[in-house]
Design an enzyme around this catalytic site. Structure first.
Site, PDB file in Angstrom:
ATOM      1  N   LYS A   1       0.829  -1.205   0.000  1.00 26.00           N
ATOM      2  CA  LYS A   1       0.000   0.000   0.000  1.00 26.00           C
ATOM      3  C   LYS A   1       0.865   1.258   0.000  1.00 26.00           C
ATOM      4  CE  LYS A   1      -3.961   1.884   2.594  1.00 26.00           C
ATOM      5  NZ  LYS A   1      -4.854   1.607   3.744  1.00 26.00           N
TER       6      LYS A   1
ATOM      7  N   SER B   1      -9.289   2.214   2.339  1.00 27.76           N
ATOM      8  CA  SER B   1      -8.235   2.927   1.646  1.00 27.76           C
ATOM      9  C   SER B   1      -7.201   2.002   0.994  1.00 27.76           C
ATOM     10  CB  SER B   1      -7.510   3.891   2.605  1.00 27.76           C
ATOM     11  OG  SER B   1      -6.931   3.209   3.685  1.00 27.76           O
TER      12      SER B   1
ATOM     13  N   SER C   1     -10.378  -0.094   6.248  1.00 24.80           N
ATOM     14  CA  SER C   1      -9.585  -0.011   5.019  1.00 24.80           C
ATOM     15  C   SER C   1      -9.017  -1.327   4.516  1.00 24.80           C
ATOM     16  CB  SER C   1      -8.444   0.993   5.208  1.00 24.80           C
ATOM     17  OG  SER C   1      -8.955   2.289   5.354  1.00 24.80           O
TER      18      SER C   1
END
Length: 418
Positions: free
Chosen positions: A28, A103, A127
């Protein structure tokens, strides 16, 4: 490719192999990677290249993994809709007019499209669960401290932000958790339990007689299609032998507690940046900083007392039920051009994350929670189920998730775009 060749050499020479030896992984873009650009989805960090790896990246590399690259995230990870000024929006592979969630949205899409077998991510309010749900893959929010944050963090004692794995199935998700988990002295809340437990076979557990609670509605609005798909999962759980009852914990104060500590954390993270570069931080960041600066010591102490009472109510509820089952999201994947759902079932959303309460209520109490595919809507959009376990029972959550997955095989449906 150079790293892959080196991995082949290690195999040829008969040297010991790590659990992820030669496996490509995606990281990420909120997570620091040495020598690889890390933007946090912000134009302020468009060209930032860290000179160190985050702890989770260290562990993946030490287990033999090869980092392919970074996956897209909202600006500073704010919200569950992956778009930012640096890379734009990430599209849902099952319907490119819809959001992929967030996210860890880029990670979920990379998995769904076969770009990588496993991906790392983070979760404050959903997320790791929301994008897994929207993209028909698997994500777990581990117990706080299960996967240590770091090596450097401003909020080492915080339990809201956790790191964890995503994968195409529960087995692979457990594999990556086995690598990421384990004590590290750089994290003061790090759990003193080795990650090797998650490398064991997940199958074989008999769920006959295990008591499971399926929520009614938690007092929240839901899209009808989500609740219809959720209700249909009762028969799956019963087929596994579970005793399923409609019951839910009292989540009073969960919303207030989550928002207060989120504002507090983002004010620390972004306050100076908002002051110095107000035009370079989006409206969400400004809102959190403004709200965070209104907080007082007496108010936060009372919020923490409320959160402690909330935890105790959840603990007592989970003495009667080993698992709590609820949908992951209150909505189906929504228009990629919308910033967030303005309303759900006629109920207006008061802010950009209000539609995520079904996940961030769970974040507030700190229980491990797994998102696993369970159905598709009439329009072909993925729907996931959220399995919440007892305090620190990440293993039990994965075991039930695996059994559920084997009984449904919904995760085997791949997007037509690939």
């Amino acid at each position: 490719m150079t790293q892959a060749s080196a991995a082949d050499e290690i195999i040829a020479n008969g040297k010991p192999l790590g659990p992820l030896h030669g496996l490509p992984v995606a990281v990420k873009d909120l997570t620091e990677t040495m020598g690889i650009r890390t933007t946090y989805g912000s134009p302020l960090f468009r060209d930032y290249v860290p000179d160190y790896d985050a702890l989770v990246v260290e562990r993946m590399k030490n287990s033999g993994a090869i980092v392919l690259g970074k996956t897209n995230t909202p600006e500073f990870g704010m919200g569950s809709h992956t778009f930012n000024p640096v890379f734009g929006a990430t599209l849902n592979p099952y319907d490119v007019t819809k959001t992929c969630g967030g996210s860890t949205g880029g990670g979920a899409v990379a998995l769904a499209c076969g770009m990588a077998p496993v991906a790392s991510g983070t979760d404050i309010g959903g997320s790791l669960r929301n994008p897994a749900n929207f993209c028909n893959v698997v994500g777990i929010r581990p117990s706080p401290g299960r996967v240590p944050n770091g090596p450097s963090t401003q909020l080492g004692w915080s339990t809201l932000s956790v790191s964890g794995p995503m994968a195409r199935n529960v087995t692979d998700c457990a594999l990556l958790l086995g690598v990421l988990a384990g004590f590290d002295p750089r994290s003061p809340i790090s759990i003193e339990q080795h990650g090797s437990q998650f490398l064991q076979p997940l199958g074989g557990r008999n769920f006959k007689g295990v008591r499971v609670a399926m929520i009614k509605d938690l007092g929240l609005p839901w899209e009808p299609g989500v609740m219809a798909a959720f209700s249909a999962q009762r028969k799956i759980l019963e087929s596994l032998g579970c005793i399923v009852e409609e019951a839910e914990p009292e989540m009073q104060d969960a919303n207030e507690c989550f928002l207060a500590w989120r504002h507090w954390a983002f004010e620390l993270q972004l306050g100076e940046t908002v002051d110095a570069h107000p035009d370079k931080v989006n409206a969400y960041g400004h809102w959190h900083v403004e709200e965070g600066r209104k907080l007082t010591g007496p108010y936060l102490s009372r919020v923490e007392a409320k959160r402690t009472a909330l935890y105790q109510r959840m603990r007592k509820f989970m003495e009667d039920y080993e698992f709590l089952i609820l949908p992951v999201n209150q909505v189906l994947p929504f228009d990629v051009n919308a910033r967030y759902p303005a309303e759900i079932a006629g109920v207006k959303m008061e802010n950009y994350i209000a539609w995520m309460k079904s996940t961030y209520y769970i974040s507030s109490v700190g229980n491990p929670a797994l998102s696993v595919p369970c159905a598709f809507s009439e329009t072909g959009l993925p729907i996931g189920i959220q399995i919440v376990g007892r305090h620190h029972d990440d293993w039990g959550v994965l075991q039930l998730g695996y059994a559920f997955e084997q009984a449904t095989n919904i995760g085997e449906r791949h997007p037509e775009v690939v």
